[in-house]
Design a protein around this motif. Sequence first.
Motif, mmCIF file in Angstrom:
data_model
loop_
_atom_site.group_PDB
_atom_site.id
_atom_site.type_symbol
_atom_site.label_atom_id
_atom_site.label_comp_id
_atom_site.label_asym_id
_atom_site.label_seq_id
_atom_site.Cartn_x
_atom_site.Cartn_y
_atom_site.Cartn_z
ATOM 1 N N ASP A 152 40.068 45.826 41.853
ATOM 2 C CA ASP A 152 40.518 44.804 40.890
ATOM 3 C C ASP A 152 42.053 44.758 40.859
ATOM 4 O O ASP A 152 42.656 43.687 40.890
ATOM 5 N N ASN A 153 42.662 45.940 40.795
ATOM 6 C CA ASN A 153 44.129 45.998 40.760
ATOM 7 C C ASN A 153 44.737 45.345 41.999
ATOM 8 O O ASN A 153 45.720 44.589 41.907
ATOM 9 N N LEU A 154 44.120 45.622 43.133
ATOM 10 C CA LEU A 154 44.613 45.072 44.395
ATOM 11 C C LEU A 154 44.551 43.538 44.368
ATOM 12 O O LEU A 154 45.541 42.852 44.658
ATOM 13 N N ALA A 155 43.379 43.022 43.978
ATOM 14 C CA ALA A 155 43.175 41.571 43.986
ATOM 15 C C ALA A 155 44.089 40.885 42.971
ATOM 16 O O ALA A 155 44.729 39.869 43.284
ATOM 17 N N LEU A 156 44.175 41.450 41.781
ATOM 18 C CA LEU A 156 45.004 40.838 40.734
ATOM 19 C C LEU A 156 46.476 40.874 41.131
ATOM 20 O O LEU A 156 47.202 39.886 40.962
ATOM 21 N N GLY A 157 46.903 42.007 41.677
ATOM 22 C CA GLY A 157 48.306 42.147 42.079
ATOM 23 C C GLY A 157 48.675 41.156 43.171
ATOM 24 O O GLY A 157 49.755 40.555 43.148
ATOM 25 N N ILE A 158 47.788 40.973 44.114
ATOM 26 C CA ILE A 158 48.065 40.038 45.215
ATOM 27 C C ILE A 158 48.156 38.610 44.669
ATOM 28 O O ILE A 158 48.970 37.808 45.124
ATOM 29 N N ASP A 159 47.344 38.313 43.632
ATOM 30 C CA ASP A 159 47.397 36.988 42.992
ATOM 31 C C ASP A 159 48.574 36.838 42.036
ATOM 32 O O ASP A 159 48.706 35.808 41.368
ATOM 33 N N GLY A 160 49.353 37.894 41.869
ATOM 34 C CA GLY A 160 50.497 37.842 40.959
ATOM 35 C C GLY A 160 50.085 37.889 39.496
ATOM 36 O O GLY A 160 50.856 37.521 38.600
ATOM 37 N N LYS A 161 48.864 38.369 39.233
ATOM 38 C CA LYS A 161 48.383 38.459 37.842
ATOM 39 C C LYS A 161 48.559 39.885 37.304
ATOM 40 O O LYS A 161 48.683 40.826 38.099
ATOM 41 N N PRO A 162 48.527 40.046 35.965
ATOM 42 C CA PRO A 162 48.610 41.407 35.416
ATOM 43 C C PRO A 162 47.453 42.267 35.920
ATOM 44 O O PRO A 162 46.319 41.784 36.022
ATOM 45 N N LEU A 163 47.729 43.523 36.231
ATOM 46 C CA LEU A 163 46.689 44.411 36.761
ATOM 47 C C LEU A 163 45.741 44.841 35.648
ATOM 48 O O LEU A 163 46.082 44.771 34.473
ATOM 49 N N ARG A 164 44.574 45.298 36.057
ATOM 50 C CA ARG A 164 43.634 45.857 35.068
ATOM 51 C C ARG A 164 44.210 47.157 34.490
ATOM 52 O O ARG A 164 44.147 47.393 33.294
ATOM 53 N N CYS A 165 44.775 47.985 35.327
ATOM 54 C CA CYS A 165 45.434 49.221 34.880
ATOM 55 C C CYS A 165 46.765 49.318 35.616
ATOM 56 O O CYS A 165 46.786 49.581 36.817
ATOM 57 N N SER A 166 47.831 49.098 34.867
ATOM 58 C CA SER A 166 49.162 49.085 35.474
ATOM 59 C C SER A 166 49.950 50.289 34.999
ATOM 60 O O SER A 166 49.807 50.704 33.846
ATOM 61 N N VAL A 167 50.773 50.874 35.864
ATOM 62 C CA VAL A 167 51.584 52.015 35.419
ATOM 63 C C VAL A 167 52.984 51.564 35.003
ATOM 64 O O VAL A 167 53.779 52.376 34.551
ATOM 65 N N THR A 168 53.278 50.279 35.172
ATOM 66 C CA THR A 168 54.641 49.826 34.843
ATOM 67 C C THR A 168 54.680 49.057 33.518
ATOM 68 O O THR A 168 53.653 48.718 32.966
#
Length: 322
Positions: free
Chosen positions: A306-322
């Motif tokens: 999910d994080n990979l897909a969302l990040g590639i789409d430029g969307k907020p990640l499901r679990c972000s460390v930043t």
Amino acid sequence: MSQPKVFVTRKIVQAGLDRLQNEFDVEIWEDAAPPSREVLLEKIRGCHGVLTMLSEKVDDEFFEAAGDQLKVISQYAVGYNNIDVEAAKKRGIAVGNTPGVLTNATADMAFALLIASARRLIEGDQYIHNGNWKSWEPLGHIGWDLEGKTVGIVGLGRIGETFAKRCQGGWDMKVLYTSRSPKPEAEQKLSAVRVEFEELLERSDFVSVHCDLNEETKGMFNAAAFERMKNDAIFINTARGGIHVQPDLVQALKTGQIGAAGLDVTDPEPPSLNDEILQLANCLVAPHIGSATTSTRNNMAEIAIDNLALGIDGKPLRCSVT
Ligand code: NAP
Ligand code: GLV
Ligand code: GLV
């Protein structure tokens, strides 16, 4: 439209691999050993996302090698001390991890190490396999009781608190802890008491490490720390090997400064076969398997992808460390 390009640095659970194949133009590193640095830098060139393990160093050199199209690093772990998060931020690259879903499994691992160390389980198993078991021994294999002891938790976060719950609820232990910030809820639920690091070392029968590896925690378990601990204390580390100074731990175990240790993490990983940490009867070492249960690894895969897909789409990640 072509699919986004992704590199995955190790094989993960099958459901995860299937999803990766469907959603991305993916290359998966098939070997059990990680790719060499040179190969890694080569493989990530032109990628939009990279799914990393804790063994990969992710830094400016990595970002340079990947190229400007890189949008996201998705770490298949909760800890991310291998990633230069500030460097990622500067470049606008998202960084995700997999918190929460591995909390129970890792807390269980800490408890497994504690009880196995306290009851000298691996020594006993080897004793039988070596053909030494002759009879029930009134004086053999004497270990430690757990009930009612004092446990010191360094880092009362998700895993630390869950481990504390097992110790307090199951074995009626008194819980001491150190943390950067106070944990009033845990104090109430577990009657946990926040103390200074030195006091925790001096008072605890068992000390379990659950903080992340950071500038403050790196090497915090050194000779001076082991010296403060009780001579029969058991040291448990399921967090990161870099939090203990391994030669100092070896010395403390050899000289009886502390009683025993149970480690799911070492420094380095893996240790070489002649590393002294592997030669001690009072040290039990597991190969960094805290999150290694089927459902945990499936859940980690779901979040990481999910994080990979969302990040590639430029969307907020499901679990972000930043
Ligand atoms: P978490 O919820 O972020 O907990 C980490 C805790 O450490 C936080 O409560 C933090 O305090 C505390 N901490 C940070 N610096 C500290 C310091 N100098 N002194 C005392 N406490 C400090 O993370 P988690 O999900 O429980 O995971 C913890 C760590 O376990 C991960 O970072 C990872 O390295 C390790 N881990 C290992 C395995 C394994 O397979 N063995 C599996 C999962 C995780 P604040 O709350 O005040 O910031
Ligand atoms: C494993 O060590 C993790 O941080 O998830
Ligand atoms: C041991 O097996 C006992 O019965 O005490």
